[in-house]
Structures are given as C-alpha cells and as structure tokens.
Design a protein around this motif. Structure first.
Motif: not given
Length: 287
Positions: A55, A38, A59, A204, A116
C-alpha cells in the motif's frame, strides 16, 4: 513501555501487554474512522508487513523513499497498540491503519464508515509455523513450548490474538457489510505479485504506470523487504525482539508447513479445519 511479561485480556482474547493496554484496546473498539482511511486487517503472520509495504508503494507511485525511511509501524500503525493515537494525530493526508482485531470487536466502529478494508489471509498451517517461530524470538510473547504444544493451542484458539478460524470467518463472512472490502490471499501475493499490486491499486483507485508498477514490485519483493531495516524489525531492541533466535522475516514461502508438520499433525489439522470451516466458502488450499 516494556511490560514484556504482561498479558491483557479483551473480549476474552489475549493480547501482549507490551504494546496493548485496556485503554488502547478500548480506543480501537470505539475509534472514529474517516472515509479516506485504508484499513489492513490480518491475523498475525498472515502477510501484514507485506500489505503495509504494498500500500505504501502503491500510494507513492512506486517511489520507495518513504518505505525506506520511515518504519512500517509509523506509516501504518496498529490501531489497538498504545502509540497509535500519537501517530495518527501527527499524520497528514489519507491514513493507513493496521489491525489484528477480530471482526466482532471492530465492526461497530466501522459500521457507518466508508473506509477501505483490505483483509489478507494465509494458509493456516503456514500461519501456525510462522507464528511458532515468531514466539521464539519475540520476548513479549509467551514461550511456545514444543511445536506440538503450540499447534494444539493454535487449533483451540487459546494463543494470543485468539482463534484463526474465528478471525478469518468473522471478517470474510461479513464482507458484504462493508462498502469497500478487498479480500486477498497471501498465496496470491506470492504467486502473482504484479497482479496483486494491480488489484490493490485498482481498489485504492490509484493507477500506476508500467514503470511505477515495476518499481513497486521491486521494492515489495520479499528479498527487498528482508533487507529493509524499516520493515524487518531489526530496529527493535534485542530485549524485545531477539534476532539471534530467529528472523522476523524468516522465509515467507508458501507450503513451508510441510517441513514442520508430521503426517498425524496434518491429519488432525485438516479434520479441525473441515469442521470449523464447514460453513465458510473460503478455501485455503490445505485439504
């Protein structure tokens, strides 16, 4: 590695020598991305730290343990900075990589990747103000002079990291070239943090429960990040980043440019913006 007064030039763009070398910049330009990567892409002072935190929390399902125990530059290293290879070699699992590089430098490396890419942009007037204040406390950046002088350099694109206009247009104008690309505005994150978290979690493919979402929202709020030493850069030695001259996380508000710009400066900025962005569909809400 000090090199506080050094500057590296790469693809006609200036980078602070404190964290960048020709080797590190070439390493980034020829980097082998993994499909599970990412990549956070921003122009400086556009919400980079915020997206790193978002992020991390998404995650980790809202669990703040990692975000509060590991510096953000270790969790999501800058690809073009010299320490990045060492961090990535020690990493396990999906990698979060950060970059300020313009599209034309990094695009060849990303071309065949399924990584990504998340691009965060911010109203350039607020970027200019935030970047000016950052120069005043970051000893690895040149003295910005007066705000009027800095703003002139910003509009000409001669500041470190190059032109804001070229950076934003380069990445957003080629979004179709990426298999997985998310554009999100700083203003959107400020006005609807929960919605932004949901957007990132969908991108994601990491769904959150209601409780996980609430926790993520709590720990990536501006006030929470401002007090988190893993995010606010107070771990950095004073000779590199002097917090007595200002805070890395200063205000984080939208529209703060109105407290800094004169009417004439705003008019000049709007004229340059209209000319430079005429071929872009991106609207930043300044006109």
């Amino acid at each position: 590695m000090a090199r506080l007064d050094d500057t590296e030039t790469f693809h006609n763009i200036k980078f602070p020598g404190h964290m960048h070398t020709q080797d590190s910049l070439n390493y980034a330009a020829n980097f082998k991305f993994q499909d599970t990567d990412t990549v956070i892409v921003t122009y400086p002072k556009s919400g980079t730290t915020w997206m790193q935190e978002i992020i991390t929390l998404v995650l980790n399902k809202g669990d703040p343990a990692l975000a509060r125990s590991q510096p953000n530059w270790s969790r999501a290293p800058w690809l073009e900075q010299y320490y990045c290879p060492q961090i990535l070699q020690a990493s396990t699992g999906p990698r979060i990589i950060t970059t300020h590089l313009p599209y034309h430098v990094l695009a060849p490396a990303l071309r065949d990747s399924k990584a990504k890419v998340i691009y965060v942009a911010r109203n350039p007037k607020d970027v200019a103000v935030s970047y000016y204040h950052f120069h005043k406390m970051a000893n690895f950046l040149p003295d910005p002079g007066t705000f009027s002088e800095f703003l002139s350099d910003f509009l000409k694109g001669t500041v470190h990291y190059g032109s804001w206009f070229d950076h934003v247009k380069g990445w957003t104008g080629h979004a179709q070239n990426f298999q997985k690309f998310l554009y999100i505005a700083y203003e959107e994150m400020w006005q609807d943090l929960r919605g932004s978290l949901e957007k990132v979690s969908r991108f994601l493919q990491c769904s959150l429960t209601e409780e996980e979402l609430k926790s993520a929202q709590k720990y990536c709020s501006f006030n929470s990040m401002k007090d988190n030493i893993m995010v606010n850069y107070t771990l950095i030695p004073r000779e590199i980043m002097d917090h007595s001259k200002g805070k890395f996380m200063r205000k984080g508000k939208i529209g703060d440019w109105k407290n800094m710009f004169t009417e004439e400066q705003s008019d000049v900025f709007d004229a340059v913006y209209s000319a430079r962005m005429a071929d872009s569909s991106l609207l930043m809400g300044i006109l």
